[in-house]
Design a protein around this motif. Sequence first.
Motif, PDB file in Angstrom:
ATOM      1  N   VAL A 287      44.774  33.281  23.418  1.00 52.87           N
ATOM      2  CA  VAL A 287      45.466  34.485  23.873  1.00 52.87           C
ATOM      3  C   VAL A 287      44.853  34.898  25.209  1.00 52.87           C
ATOM      4  O   VAL A 287      43.645  35.109  25.297  1.00 52.87           O
ATOM      5  N   GLY A 288      45.675  35.042  26.214  1.00 52.79           N
ATOM      6  CA  GLY A 288      45.149  35.413  27.525  1.00 52.79           C
ATOM      7  C   GLY A 288      44.492  34.230  28.217  1.00 52.79           C
ATOM      8  O   GLY A 288      44.685  33.069  27.855  1.00 52.79           O
ATOM      9  N   SER A 289      43.684  34.518  29.215  1.00 54.97           N
ATOM     10  CA  SER A 289      43.047  33.469  30.009  1.00 54.97           C
ATOM     11  C   SER A 289      41.691  33.100  29.439  1.00 54.97           C
ATOM     12  O   SER A 289      41.011  33.907  28.805  1.00 54.97           O
ATOM     13  N   PHE A 290      41.306  31.872  29.689  1.00 55.44           N
ATOM     14  CA  PHE A 290      40.006  31.377  29.234  1.00 55.44           C
ATOM     15  C   PHE A 290      38.905  31.878  30.149  1.00 55.44           C
ATOM     16  O   PHE A 290      38.999  31.802  31.372  1.00 55.44           O
ATOM     17  N   LYS A 291      37.840  32.409  29.558  1.00 55.68           N
ATOM     18  CA  LYS A 291      36.681  32.884  30.317  1.00 55.68           C
ATOM     19  C   LYS A 291      35.492  31.994  29.960  1.00 55.68           C
ATOM     20  O   LYS A 291      34.993  32.044  28.839  1.00 55.68           O
ATOM     21  N   PRO A 292      35.037  31.179  30.928  1.00 51.32           N
ATOM     22  CA  PRO A 292      34.031  30.150  30.631  1.00 51.32           C
ATOM     23  C   PRO A 292      32.761  30.660  29.964  1.00 51.32           C
ATOM     24  O   PRO A 292      32.180  29.977  29.133  1.00 51.32           O
ATOM     25  N   ASP A 293      32.305  31.851  30.331  1.00 49.44           N
ATOM     26  CA  ASP A 293      31.023  32.343  29.819  1.00 49.44           C
ATOM     27  C   ASP A 293      31.167  33.286  28.629  1.00 49.44           C
ATOM     28  O   ASP A 293      30.174  33.883  28.186  1.00 49.44           O
ATOM     29  N   ALA A 294      32.365  33.447  28.111  1.00 47.30           N
ATOM     30  CA  ALA A 294      32.576  34.377  27.003  1.00 47.30           C
ATOM     31  C   ALA A 294      31.955  33.849  25.720  1.00 47.30           C
ATOM     32  O   ALA A 294      32.000  32.649  25.447  1.00 47.30           O
TER      33      ALA A 294
END
Length: 236
Positions: free
Chosen positions: A183-190
Amino acid sequence: MRHLVAVAVFPMVLAACSQENAPSEAISKAADKVVEQVQAPPPKLAKGPYAPRDECGDVKGAAEFRAALARAVSTRDTDALIALAAKDVELDFGGGSGTAELRKRLADPTYDLWDELATLVTLGCAKSEVGGITLPWYFAQDFGELDVLNSIIVMGEDVPLRETADASGKVIAPISWDAVTLVGSFKPDAAFHQVKTSDGKVGFIEADKLRPIAGYRLLASSRDGKWSFTTLIAGD
């Protein structure tokens, strides 16, 4: 598409070896253990539609190839891995190919190929109708209308889907080796990613339990009696 998580599943044992054991002995023991795991009877299947399966036990030469692959990966032996690759091995959809390029990428931390390979060798094996094999097993399966470029495999049994992006968040449902949609955009450091299940539940799952369906996969086959991998690629 870059891999969401690199899970090192064949850790080196050098730090744990005793003073009596030389590093080369520790490496050898680690490699032997990996080979034993590849050649052992398949373990009890984990639950979940995309849990690792091994369909390649009756493919002539595949077990020996996979054992050699596991040994090369466990010891981070570049020369041994290169020896298992086809000279024209495909590495991306932009024209990157060949063992010279593979050698460069193995040494480049931005590709993180050793950890990618360490994950691949644990995710089962699918056989093709023409005698080749695919790692991971789930990549060769039919995902129906699912958008594989925006979908993720939940790696593990009873992984909690939570209402909030923290480890203490209320559990909506447990997920076992299933495909979910980002869901939504991928955030590498999440630390967590928001996902949607096939039955419409939306919540958060820890990032280290997720792997893109279109992440790295390895395809191998026998050419003139010699097994080698012809593709090591991510994306679609």
